[in-house]
Design an enzyme around this catalytic site. Structure first.
Site, PDB file in Angstrom:
ATOM      1  N   TYR A 167       0.849  -1.178   0.000  1.00  0.00           N
ATOM      2  CA  TYR A 167       0.000   0.000   0.000  1.00  0.00           C
ATOM      3  C   TYR A 167       0.891   1.236   0.000  1.00  0.00           C
ATOM      4  O   TYR A 167       1.837   1.324   0.785  1.00  0.00           O
ATOM      5  CB  TYR A 167      -0.901   0.013   1.237  1.00  0.00           C
ATOM      6  CG  TYR A 167      -1.824   1.209   1.313  1.00  0.00           C
ATOM      7  CD1 TYR A 167      -2.865   1.378   0.405  1.00  0.00           C
ATOM      8  CD2 TYR A 167      -1.659   2.170   2.308  1.00  0.00           C
ATOM      9  CE1 TYR A 167      -3.711   2.473   0.473  1.00  0.00           C
ATOM     10  CE2 TYR A 167      -2.516   3.268   2.386  1.00  0.00           C
ATOM     11  CZ  TYR A 167      -3.534   3.413   1.473  1.00  0.00           C
ATOM     12  OH  TYR A 167      -4.369   4.493   1.549  1.00  0.00           O
ATOM     13  N   ASP A 262       9.416   2.915  -0.270  1.00  0.00           N
ATOM     14  CA  ASP A 262       8.401   3.560   0.562  1.00  0.00           C
ATOM     15  C   ASP A 262       8.642   3.157   2.014  1.00  0.00           C
ATOM     16  O   ASP A 262       8.413   2.023   2.409  1.00  0.00           O
ATOM     17  CB  ASP A 262       7.007   3.122   0.075  1.00  0.00           C
ATOM     18  CG  ASP A 262       5.878   3.819   0.839  1.00  0.00           C
ATOM     19  OD1 ASP A 262       6.159   4.465   1.862  1.00  0.00           O
ATOM     20  OD2 ASP A 262       4.717   3.688   0.396  1.00  0.00           O
ATOM     21  N   LYS A 293       4.208   9.070   8.867  1.00  0.00           N
ATOM     22  CA  LYS A 293       3.971   8.433  10.171  1.00  0.00           C
ATOM     23  C   LYS A 293       4.950   8.916  11.262  1.00  0.00           C
ATOM     24  O   LYS A 293       4.792  10.034  11.728  1.00  0.00           O
ATOM     25  CB  LYS A 293       3.932   6.922   9.991  1.00  0.00           C
ATOM     26  CG  LYS A 293       2.754   6.528   9.057  1.00  0.00           C
ATOM     27  CD  LYS A 293       2.368   5.075   9.099  1.00  0.00           C
ATOM     28  CE  LYS A 293       1.072   4.830   8.368  1.00  0.00           C
ATOM     29  NZ  LYS A 293       1.193   4.434   6.972  1.00  0.00           N
TER      30      LYS A 293
HETATM   31  C1  PLP Z   1       0.447   4.829   5.666  1.00  0.00           C
HETATM   32  C2  PLP Z   1       1.178   4.556   4.408  1.00  0.00           C
HETATM   33  C3  PLP Z   1       1.073   5.397   3.292  1.00  0.00           C
HETATM   34  C4  PLP Z   1       0.062   6.514   3.203  1.00  0.00           C
HETATM   35  O1  PLP Z   1       0.274   7.503   4.148  1.00  0.00           O
HETATM   36  P1  PLP Z   1      -0.940   8.530   4.479  1.00  0.00           P
HETATM   37  O2  PLP Z   1      -0.314   9.507   5.402  1.00  0.00           O
HETATM   38  O3  PLP Z   1      -2.012   7.698   5.086  1.00  0.00           O
HETATM   39  O4  PLP Z   1      -1.368   9.123   3.203  1.00  0.00           O
HETATM   40  C5  PLP Z   1       1.905   5.162   2.211  1.00  0.00           C
HETATM   41  N1  PLP Z   1       2.775   4.150   2.215  1.00  0.00           N
HETATM   42  C6  PLP Z   1       2.903   3.305   3.271  1.00  0.00           C
HETATM   43  C7  PLP Z   1       3.909   2.205   3.235  1.00  0.00           C
HETATM   44  C8  PLP Z   1       2.095   3.467   4.389  1.00  0.00           C
HETATM   45  O5  PLP Z   1       2.182   2.611   5.400  1.00  0.00           O
END
Ligand code: PLP
Length: 456
Positions: A167, A262, A293
């Site tokens: 994701y 990511d 995060k």
């Molecule tokens: C949480 C997450 C996102 C998206 O971040 P948001 O702040 O919710 O838009 C993208 N990539 C990874 C790996 C994530 O865990």
């Protein structure tokens, strides 16, 4: 189509959708849900919060402190979501609170450059060797969206490769999971995503370098970038097999495509330098990274960054446009900076101790109740799959007993432990999880394991 079948904040993957039952034992949450549902679609501002995968009434939180959440009915829970990662120091940590208060007292947003964003950028660059520069944004979604645009601008190519079960936020081009196993052009997983946009995305099985080689053999000259979670945490935790990250680096470099790692979830959580810091990189690191995060400390701030020559393509220096009214917000930057500065070696050591204690006890409880399960790790992130074999990718992750998880989840919730409300999520701990909080979790496990073992 309709409901995305994967990952973080989509929160349902392939689990059966359980119709939420009104819960009478949390009347204040139930009343707020009712009101919320009138003015907010589904009553929530991010889908996984709605408890669709587990049923029942989501708890509306009134406050949080250290490892504890308190809901509007006055129930207390040990928090094993930690806001999906950011609350690595625990809720309302005094140093972060102080940083936020003092920043806020000086003004909330200037619409001009300011010092805190420089300090936060310096902190990130100093922790991440391969990152020369970062641009601050407001969410992980924005970070991956912007990194993709930059990769396309830099290479002059359009196609992006992602892996099933990973994701990367709700970016159009990345809201696609795979059919099974084979390289396939993705159909969008959400209504409202243009076919043309998903059509520029190739979805491949995770941990499968042969599939990646094949895709590059066929369309290498069109591929701008491969994006991967440094260690996937959004189909449950599925760490890269030995050599996988290295293979991504080698194959992308051979074909002039960029590698985007990511680290929105793993960044500054798995180690001071994220999952990157836990692997060897003999053929070099990724070209671009995305963060979110932890680096916002609970505030909406995120970043993307990497090689200086790639970042030089960004406006105002280069031709790739990217912007944000609130980007680098001084209050959010102060929260992120205080959080990162608070992430000392002792903090990481505590995360390891707490996560190990909870995972070991969970496994022991499930074993004595004869519930098949597998626990997988990325640093101190772990998840419990309700199946008895290792999970190497998305198809494996979907092949688990989500009903057993649902029963387990509610038994834990009823005893004051708030797990992520989906079987496809990592559990998160904080350095504020003291022995009392850990003991509270451990004491809830045996009954929850028995509930998992008992079909309803
Ligand atoms: C949480 C997450 C996102 C998206 O971040 P948001 O702040 O919710 O838009 C993208 N990539 C990874 C790996 C994530 O865990």
């Amino acid at each position: 189509m309709g409901v995305p079948a994967h990952g973080w904040e989509t929160g349902v993957m392939s689990s059966p959708i359980v119709t939420p039952q009104p819960t009478t034992d949390v009347p204040a949450s139930a009343a707020l849900l009712e009101r919320a549902t009138r003015v907010i679609p589904g009553g929530v501002n991010s889908p996984v919060r709605a408890f669709r995968a587990v049923g029942g009434t989501p708890r509306f939180m009134a406050s949080a402190s250290g490892p504890w959440l308190t809901d509007v009915d006055g129930n207390r829970y040990v928090d094993l979501i930690c806001s999906w990662g950011p609350m690595i120091l625990g809720h309302a940590h005094p140093d972060v609170l102080e940083a936020v208060n003092s920043a806020a007292a000086k003004g909330f947003s200037f619409g001009t450059p300011s010092e805190n964003e420089v300090l936060l950028a310096e902190e990130i660059v100093s922790r991440m060797d391969p990152v020369d520069q970062v641009r601050l944004v407001n969410s992980g979604t924005e970070a991956t969206m912007s990194a993709l645009r930059l990769a396309r601008g830099f290479t002059g190519r359009d196609v992006v490769v992602k892996f099933a079960g990973c994701y990367h936020g709700h970016v159009d081009a990345l809201l696609a999971a795979a059919g099974s196993g084979v390289a396939t052009f993705a159909l969008p997983d959400s209504a409202g995503v243009p076919r043309s946009s998903a059509g520029e995305t190739i979805v491949l099985p995770y941990n499968d370098l042969a599939a990646l080689e094949a895709a590059f053999a066929e369309r290498g000259h069109e591929i701008a970038a491969v994006i991967t979670e440094a260690a996937p945490g959004n189909m449950g935790v599925v760490p890269p097999a030995p050599g996988f990250t290295e293979g991504l680096r080698r194959i992308t470099a051979d074909h002039g495509a960029l590698l985007i790692s990511d680290e929105v979830m793993t960044g500054f959580r798995c180690s001071p330098s994220g999952y990157h810091g836990l692997e060897e990189h003999p053929s070099g690191a990724a070209d671009l990274y995305t963060f979110g995060k932890v680096m916002g400390g609970g505030f909406p701030t995120a970043a993307f960054g990497g090689r200086a020559d790639v970042m030089a393509m960004l406006a105002p220096q280069g031709p790739v446009y990217q912007a944000g009214t609130l980007s680098g917000n001084p209050v959010a930057s102060a929260a992120g900076l205080a959080t990162l500065r608070g992430c000392t070696p002792e903090v990481y050591a505590r995360l390891d101790v707490v996560s190990r204690a909870i995972a070991d006890a969970t496994s022991a409880a499930l074993t004595s109740a004869s519930v098949p399960h597998t626990i997988q790790w990325a640093g101190s992130m772990f998840s419990v799959f309700f199946r008895d074999a290792a999970v190497t990718g998305y198809d494996d992750a979907r092949d688990q007993d989500t009903d057993a998880f649902r029963r387990f989840f509610h038994a834990m919730l009823g005893q004051g432990v708030h797990l992520p409300p989906s079987a496809f999520e990592s559990w998160f701990v904080s350095a504020a999880h003291d022995d009392a909080a850990v003991d509270h979790v451990l004491s809830a496990l045996p009954a929850a394991a028995r509930a998992a073992a008992t079909p309803d």
